[in-house]
Design an enzyme around this catalytic site. Structure first.
Site, mmCIF file in Angstrom:
data_model
loop_
_atom_site.group_PDB
_atom_site.id
_atom_site.type_symbol
_atom_site.label_atom_id
_atom_site.label_comp_id
_atom_site.label_asym_id
_atom_site.label_seq_id
_atom_site.Cartn_x
_atom_site.Cartn_y
_atom_site.Cartn_z
ATOM 1 N N ASP A 35 4.020 -44.412 -14.495
ATOM 2 C CA ASP A 35 4.043 -44.727 -15.920
ATOM 3 C C ASP A 35 3.955 -46.251 -16.033
ATOM 4 O O ASP A 35 4.750 -46.958 -15.381
ATOM 5 C CB ASP A 35 5.356 -44.195 -16.515
ATOM 6 C CG ASP A 35 5.427 -44.343 -18.022
ATOM 7 O OD1 ASP A 35 4.954 -45.375 -18.552
ATOM 8 O OD2 ASP A 35 5.955 -43.424 -18.671
ATOM 9 N N ARG A 87 -8.150 -36.777 -44.115
ATOM 10 C CA ARG A 87 -6.864 -37.000 -43.470
ATOM 11 C C ARG A 87 -6.327 -38.403 -43.778
ATOM 12 O O ARG A 87 -7.089 -39.363 -43.895
ATOM 13 C CB ARG A 87 -6.993 -36.802 -41.969
ATOM 14 C CG ARG A 87 -7.318 -35.354 -41.651
ATOM 15 C CD ARG A 87 -7.245 -35.060 -40.197
ATOM 16 N NE ARG A 87 -8.330 -35.669 -39.458
ATOM 17 C CZ ARG A 87 -8.719 -35.238 -38.255
ATOM 18 N NH1 ARG A 87 -8.101 -34.225 -37.692
ATOM 19 N NH2 ARG A 87 -9.692 -35.827 -37.622
ATOM 20 N N VAL A 121 -17.081 -35.866 -31.025
ATOM 21 C CA VAL A 121 -18.246 -35.296 -30.336
ATOM 22 C C VAL A 121 -17.804 -34.135 -29.446
ATOM 23 O O VAL A 121 -18.381 -33.043 -29.482
ATOM 24 C CB VAL A 121 -18.972 -36.373 -29.496
ATOM 25 C CG1 VAL A 121 -20.006 -35.746 -28.578
ATOM 26 C CG2 VAL A 121 -19.632 -37.399 -30.414
ATOM 27 N N ASN A 123 -16.419 -45.775 -31.426
ATOM 28 C CA ASN A 123 -16.030 -44.418 -31.016
ATOM 29 C C ASN A 123 -16.781 -44.048 -29.743
ATOM 30 O O ASN A 123 -17.988 -43.829 -29.790
ATOM 31 C CB ASN A 123 -16.363 -43.402 -32.115
ATOM 32 C CG ASN A 123 -15.298 -43.373 -33.178
ATOM 33 O OD1 ASN A 123 -14.882 -44.430 -33.659
ATOM 34 N ND2 ASN A 123 -14.841 -42.197 -33.531
ATOM 35 N N TYR A 130 -1.348 -46.814 -34.303
ATOM 36 C CA TYR A 130 -2.159 -47.043 -33.099
ATOM 37 C C TYR A 130 -2.883 -48.391 -33.161
ATOM 38 O O TYR A 130 -2.871 -49.158 -32.194
ATOM 39 C CB TYR A 130 -3.156 -45.890 -32.966
ATOM 40 C CG TYR A 130 -4.259 -46.094 -31.951
ATOM 41 C CD1 TYR A 130 -4.003 -46.018 -30.583
ATOM 42 C CD2 TYR A 130 -5.572 -46.347 -32.365
ATOM 43 C CE1 TYR A 130 -5.031 -46.194 -29.656
ATOM 44 C CE2 TYR A 130 -6.596 -46.513 -31.441
ATOM 45 C CZ TYR A 130 -6.317 -46.445 -30.099
ATOM 46 O OH TYR A 130 -7.331 -46.622 -29.190
HETATM 47 N N1 NAD Z 1 -12.142 -42.895 -26.832
HETATM 48 C C1 NAD Z 1 -12.413 -43.829 -27.738
HETATM 49 O O1 NAD Z 1 -13.269 -43.647 -28.599
HETATM 50 C C2 NAD Z 1 -11.687 -45.162 -27.726
HETATM 51 C C3 NAD Z 1 -11.955 -46.068 -28.762
HETATM 52 C C4 NAD Z 1 -11.315 -47.294 -28.768
HETATM 53 C C5 NAD Z 1 -10.444 -47.617 -27.756
HETATM 54 N N2 NAD Z 1 -10.167 -46.728 -26.772
HETATM 55 C C6 NAD Z 1 -9.218 -47.112 -25.721
HETATM 56 O O2 NAD Z 1 -9.795 -46.862 -24.462
HETATM 57 C C7 NAD Z 1 -8.782 -46.457 -23.541
HETATM 58 C C8 NAD Z 1 -9.145 -45.135 -22.905
HETATM 59 O O3 NAD Z 1 -9.267 -44.155 -23.938
HETATM 60 P P1 NAD Z 1 -9.640 -42.640 -23.617
HETATM 61 O O4 NAD Z 1 -10.336 -42.115 -24.805
HETATM 62 O O5 NAD Z 1 -10.275 -42.557 -22.288
HETATM 63 O O6 NAD Z 1 -8.193 -41.989 -23.607
HETATM 64 P P2 NAD Z 1 -7.547 -40.875 -22.662
HETATM 65 O O7 NAD Z 1 -6.378 -40.324 -23.410
HETATM 66 O O8 NAD Z 1 -8.584 -39.944 -22.144
HETATM 67 O O9 NAD Z 1 -7.014 -41.735 -21.434
HETATM 68 C C9 NAD Z 1 -5.784 -42.409 -21.457
HETATM 69 C C10 NAD Z 1 -5.121 -42.196 -20.117
HETATM 70 O O10 NAD Z 1 -3.913 -42.967 -20.095
HETATM 71 C C11 NAD Z 1 -2.904 -42.198 -19.461
HETATM 72 N N3 NAD Z 1 -1.605 -42.668 -19.918
HETATM 73 C C12 NAD Z 1 -1.060 -42.518 -21.161
HETATM 74 N N4 NAD Z 1 0.149 -43.072 -21.204
HETATM 75 C C13 NAD Z 1 0.391 -43.584 -19.962
HETATM 76 C C14 NAD Z 1 1.478 -44.277 -19.387
HETATM 77 N N5 NAD Z 1 2.586 -44.549 -20.088
HETATM 78 N N6 NAD Z 1 1.387 -44.663 -18.087
HETATM 79 C C15 NAD Z 1 0.266 -44.381 -17.363
HETATM 80 N N7 NAD Z 1 -0.786 -43.714 -17.852
HETATM 81 C C16 NAD Z 1 -0.729 -43.327 -19.148
HETATM 82 C C17 NAD Z 1 -3.197 -40.768 -19.869
HETATM 83 O O11 NAD Z 1 -2.611 -39.804 -18.996
HETATM 84 C C18 NAD Z 1 -4.723 -40.739 -19.844
HETATM 85 O O12 NAD Z 1 -5.203 -40.338 -18.575
HETATM 86 C C19 NAD Z 1 -7.477 -46.445 -24.323
HETATM 87 O O13 NAD Z 1 -6.821 -47.662 -24.110
HETATM 88 C C20 NAD Z 1 -7.928 -46.329 -25.764
HETATM 89 O O14 NAD Z 1 -6.982 -46.884 -26.635
HETATM 90 C C21 NAD Z 1 -10.766 -45.502 -26.735
#
Ligand code: NAD
Length: 307
Positions: free
Chosen positions: A53, A268, A187, A172, A143
């Site tokens: 973590d 929402r 998506v 996104n 967030y």
């Molecule tokens: N998907 C998007 O469109 C998007 C857009 C903007 C920013 N982001 C950012 O990109 C990053 C990745 O996003 P994603 O969509 O792949 O999300 P995701 O939820 O698939 O991946 C996040 C990962 O972080 C891990 N995690 C969560 N809390 C944790 C902790 N306390 N310690 C260790 N691991 C932990 C989860 O188990 C997960 O594997 C994030 O920082 C997110 O905020 C994503």
């Protein structure tokens, strides 16, 4: 020269692709993930896996001291906007405290941190679209506030300790391995429904727009950021193109060869009406731009679901 890199959140959607790319170019990769939403199967074979973590300062520091990475790609996050509304304390704990712990650990070996942040969610409702990095931030959900706070910590460390950490604000992101069961990732949710022959849900009238960027392009942005030698810290990473939910659904239908009518649900709380990112700075400074057209990225995503 190959590097040693820690990828936080590497059992998640985007970070597992970042880990793949680093391994493919010969780097040593250690994935840190607590598997709270990630899946062990997403961690690439060539990567070490550490179930940690990011809030566990001692474990994180022990790992960093041991590996002495040059880079930490920090993507671990509580990444679900709706969860952040329901439980802002938990969201802040992971996204603010967790980011502070990653920055502290990075100090042990002067690792450069590339932090995954968000565009739309921190800018909020805006007047200028596509929105540049200088857009005033007015998040509409916890967030976005927590991500912005993580950014502030990172910039503070750059001022205080002379580090050269970088921030990437994504649109996104979509692509293979995105979780269709979660709240985020429209998506993956649309394809999940269409492939199962179920009715997709559209919240509001479907005219709300987003900037959809393919995960492969986001991975390239992370690699370019690590190599960046210039003076900027914050970069938007998107396409600058607005696509409405209705148009996105139509594209998904086209890719899947279906025409199921969506069911409309009330809009929402906290959902933005429009969002797209000005990416000219990333073009000039990082030499990066998104190169995957939406239709192509969607077809690739659908193929990965069908596999
Ligand atoms: N998907 C998007 O469109 C998007 C857009 C903007 C920013 N982001 C950012 O990109 C990053 C990745 O996003 P994603 O969509 O792949 O999300 P995701 O939820 O698939 O991946 C996040 C990962 O972080 C891990 N995690 C969560 N809390 C944790 C902790 N306390 N310690 C260790 N691991 C932990 C989860 O188990 C997960 O594997 C994030 O920082 C997110 O905020 C994503």
């Amino acid at each position: 020269m190959p590097i040693t890199a820690i990828v936080t959140g590497g059992a998640g959607f985007i970070a597992s692709h970042v880990a793949d790319a680093l391994i493919a170019r010969g780097d040593r990769v250690a994935v840190v993930d607590d598997l709270s939403s990630g899946e062990r199967e997403r961690v690439p074979d060539g990567a070490e896996f550490h179930r940690i973590d990011i809030r566990d300062a001692a474990a994180l520091r022990a790992l960093v001291s041991d590996l002495r990475p040059q880079a930490i790609f920090h993507l671990a996050a509580q990444a679900d906007v709706r969860v952040s509304v329901e439980d802002p304390g938990r969201d802040a704990d992971v996204n603010v405290r967790g980011t502070a712990e990653v920055l502290e650990a990075a100090r042990l070996c002067d690792a450069r941190v590339v932090f995954s942040s968000t565009g739309g969610a921190i800018y909020g409702e805006v007047d200028v679209i596509p929105s540049p990095e200088a857009t005033p931030c007015a998040a509409m959900a916890p967030y976005g506030v927590a991500k912005l706070c993580g950014e502030h910590y990172l910039e503070l460390y750059n001022r205080l300790y002379g580090t050269r950490h970088l921030i990437l604000r994504y649109g996104n992101v979509y692509g293979p391995r995105q979780d269709p069961h979660g709240e985020a990732g429209v998506v993956a949710i649309f394809f999940g429904k269409l492939v199962a022959g179920e009715t997709p849900l559209v919240f509001g009238d479907g005219s709300q727009t987003r900037d959809y960027v393919y995960v492969g392009d986001v991975v390239r942005a992370n690699l370019a950021a690590f190599d960046y030698a210039g003076g900027h810290t914050v970069f938007n990473i998107g396409t600058a193109v607005e696509t409405s939910v209705n148009d996105l659904l139509a594209e998904c239908q086209r890719a899947a060869g279906t025409d199921v009518m969506p069911e409309l649900r009330p809009a929402r709380l906290g959902e933005l009406s429009r969002s797209a990112l000005d990416v000219s700075l990333a073009g000039r400074e990082l030499g990066w731009r998104a190169t995957t057209p939406l239709g192509e990225g969607l077809s690739e995503t659908l193929r990965s679901i069908a596999r």
